[in-house]
Design an enzyme around this catalytic site. Structure first.
Site, PDB file in Angstrom:
ATOM      1  N   ALA A 198       0.843  -1.199   0.000  1.00 33.00           N
ATOM      2  CA  ALA A 198       0.000   0.000   0.000  1.00 33.00           C
ATOM      3  C   ALA A 198       0.877   1.248   0.000  1.00 33.00           C
ATOM      4  O   ALA A 198       0.622   2.205  -0.748  1.00 33.00           O
ATOM      5  CB  ALA A 198      -0.942  -0.007   1.202  1.00 33.00           C
ATOM      6  N   ASP A 199       1.922   1.258   0.829  1.00 37.26           N
ATOM      7  CA  ASP A 199       2.857   2.379   0.835  1.00 37.26           C
ATOM      8  C   ASP A 199       3.542   2.532  -0.517  1.00 37.26           C
ATOM      9  O   ASP A 199       3.662   3.639  -1.052  1.00 37.26           O
ATOM     10  CB  ASP A 199       3.932   2.156   1.896  1.00 37.26           C
ATOM     11  N   LEU A 200       4.029   1.430  -1.065  1.00 37.68           N
ATOM     12  CA  LEU A 200       4.773   1.493  -2.318  1.00 37.68           C
ATOM     13  C   LEU A 200       3.883   1.932  -3.469  1.00 37.68           C
ATOM     14  O   LEU A 200       4.283   2.749  -4.308  1.00 37.68           O
ATOM     15  CB  LEU A 200       5.427   0.145  -2.606  1.00 37.68           C
TER      16      LEU A 200
ATOM     17  N   GLY B  14       3.352   5.621  -3.263  1.00 36.09           N
ATOM     18  CA  GLY B  14       4.480   6.348  -3.819  1.00 36.09           C
ATOM     19  C   GLY B  14       4.510   6.314  -5.335  1.00 36.09           C
ATOM     20  O   GLY B  14       4.786   7.325  -5.991  1.00 36.09           O
TER      21      GLY B  14
END
Length: 418
Positions: free
Chosen positions: A171-173, A176
Site C-alpha cells: 500500500a505504501d509502495l 508512492g
C-alpha cells in the site's frame, strides 16, 4: 547522463515509505531531491529494523531502501527560522512532497493556498492514509491497516478464513508510485498552463486502484472475490504446484498452452471437465490433484526445462538472496552500486525503468547517490539556495555536490504527526 527530470527540484517533507518512495522515484529520473528531516532522529524509518548495519549498527537498511538520490537537511518547521528556510526552498522548488495527516501543514502555516502564493508553479504531492476529505479523511494510515481496509487482505492467503497481508508494504509502495506518476503528469501540464497543481492520492486509493478484475468481479459480476491461496481467481491451471523436490509455478493462459501442458503431463486435454478454462476452473481441485500426481515424477529442474522448451510460462519461487544473485536481475539494472559515506560501496535495489535512444540502442546511464546521513547536506543545500536566489525563476539549476555538514543541531525538526 542525467535523467529526464534533470533540473526539476523536489522538496521532500515526507517520512516513512510512501512519500519517500515517490521522492526516490523522481530522484531516479534525475530530479534534485532535498529531504527535510528532524535534526535529532530524522525520518522515523532511520530507526526501523533489524537489520541495522554500520560500525555502530545504527544505519537502518529500511531507510536505505527509500532514500537514494537525495540530500538531507535538518529544519524545524515550527520555529520562525525554520519556517523562513522552508519558504525560501519552496520558492526555488518545482515539487513539494508531504504525507502528513490532514490539517498538519495548515497548522504549520503552509496551507495549499499559501504554498501556491509563495510559488504558483509548485506541484504539491499529498499522500494520506484514507484521503484528505470524506467521512474518514483524517484517519492515520499505515500499510497493513490500509491493506485490510482496502480489501487486499481478503484476497490474500490460503483461504477466505485466513486473510494475509502482502509480504511487501504494498500500500505504501503503490501510494508512492501513483504519487510519482501524478507529479510527472502535473509537471507536463504545467508546461502548458504555467501553474502547478495539487496531486492527491492515498494508501486506500492506491490499493483500490489495483483491484482490477477483482473489482469488476463485484461491481459488474456481483461476486465477492475471496482468497484462493497460490492459484488464480479466474484462470486454471495458473498457480503453484508441487513436484518431486518442491514447488514450481505454471501459468496456462490460453487453450493452446493448455493442450501442450496436458500432453506433457500425460493428461487428455479434451477430458470433458478440463476441455475449457471455465470447466477447468469449476473442477480446479480435481485438476490440481491430477497435475501434482503427474508432476511428482520429476524434479523442478526437469519440469522448468521441459515447460520452457514448449513455451509454457513457468518459474521457480526464489528467495530474496536468490533474486539478487540471478544474472537476469543484474542484466536489467535492478542492482546499483553507490558509495555510502559510512558503509562505503554498497549495492541497492535499482530503479525499474530504463531509458534508451531509438535506433542506437544507447541507454541513458544514471549515476546514483547513496541515501544520505542525517543532515549531511546542510551546508551544500544552503549554498545552493543562496546561489539560486540570485536567479529569476524556479527552473534550471543543477544539483549541488553533497558536502557533509559540520553540525546537525542548528536546524530543528519537521512535524512528526501523521
Amino acid at each position: 547522463m542525467q535523467g529526464p527530470l534533470e533540473g526539476i527540484v523536489v522538496l521532500d517533507l515526507s517520512r516513512a515509505l510512501a512519500g519517500p518512495h515517490a521522492g526516490q522515484m523522481l530522484g531516479d529520473l534525475g530530479a534534485h531531491v532535498i529531504k527535510v528531516e528532524h535534526p535529532s532522529s530524522g525520518d522515523e524509518s532511520r530507526g526501523w529494523g533489524p537489520p541495522f548495519v554500520g560500525p555502530d549498527h545504527d544505519i537502518s537498511t529500511y531507510f536505505l531502501a527509500a532514500n537514494r538520490n537525495k540530500q538531507s537537511i535538518t529544519v524545524d518547521m515550527k520555529a520562525p527560522e525554520g519556517k523562513e528556510l522552508i519558504e525560501r526552498l519552496i520558492r526555488q522548488s518545482d515539487v513539494l512532497i508531504e504525507n502528513f495527516r490532514t490539517g498538519v501543514l495548515d497548522r504549520l502555516s503552509f496551507s495549499v493556498e499559501r504554498l501556491h502564493g509563495l510559488n504558483p508553479r509548485l506541484v504539491v504531492l499529498s499522500i494520506t492514509g484514507f484521503g484528505h476529505d470524506g467521512p474518514e479523511g483524517g484517519r492515520p494510515g499505515y500499510d497493513q491497516i490500509a491493506q485490510g481496509e482496502a480489501g487486499l487482505m481478503s484476497l490474500t492467503g490460503p483461504s477466505p478464513d485466513e486473510p494475509y497481508r502482502v509480504g511487501a508494504s504494498i500500500a505504501d509502495l503503490l501510494g508512492g508510485i501513483h504519487g510519482a506518476y501524478g507529479v510527472v503528469a502535473a509537471l507536463y501540464e504545467r508546461e502548458r498552463t504555467g501553474r502547478g497543481k495539487v496531486v492527491r492520492t492515498s494508501l486506500l486509493a492506491s490499493v483500490v486502484g489495483v483491484h482490477a478484475y477483482h473489482g469488476t468481479a463485484w461491481t459488474v459480476g456481483g461476486q465477492v472475490p475471496k482468497a484462493a491461496g497460490n492459484h488464480h481467481a479466474s484462470i486454471s491451471p495458473y498457480g503453484a504446484f508441487r513436484c518431486a523436490d518442491g514447488m514450481i509455478q505454471v501459468a496456462v493462459a490460453n487453450e493452446g498452452q493448455w493442450r501442450k501442458f496436458a500432453v506433457l503431463l500425460g493428461i487428455d486435454p479434451d477430458t470433458p471437465k478440463y476441455a475449457t478454462n471455465a470447466q477447468r476452473f469449476a473442477h480446479r481441485d480435481d485438476l490440481i490433484a491430477d497435475l501434482e500426481k503427474a508432476l511428482a515424477a520429476h524434479d523442478r529442474a526437469y519440469w522448468l526445462a521441459s515447460l520452457g522448451e514448449l513455451g509454457i510460462p513457468a518459474g521457480a519461487i526464489r528467495t530474496i538472496d536468490e533474486v539478487y544473485a540471478w544474472d537476469q536481475v543484474r542484466s536489467q539494472g535492478l542492482l546499483v552500486e553507490v558509495d555510502h559515506p559510512v558503509l562505503g560501496p554498497i549495492e541497492l535495489p535499482g530503479p525499474p525503468l530504463r531509458f534508451e535512444d531509438p535506433g542506437s540502442g544507447r541507454e541513458h546511464a544514471r549515476h546514483h547517490v547513496a541515501p544520505p546521513m542525517l543532515g549531511q547536506d546542510n551546508d551544500a543545500v544552503l549554498g545552493w539556495l543562496r546561489a539560486r536566489e540570485g536567479e529569476p525563476g524556479p527552473s534550471g539549476a543543477s544539483s549541488p555536490e553533497s558536502t557533509p555538514a559540520t553540525s546537525n543541531g542548528a536546524d530543528p525538526a519537521t512535524e512528526s504527526e501523521r
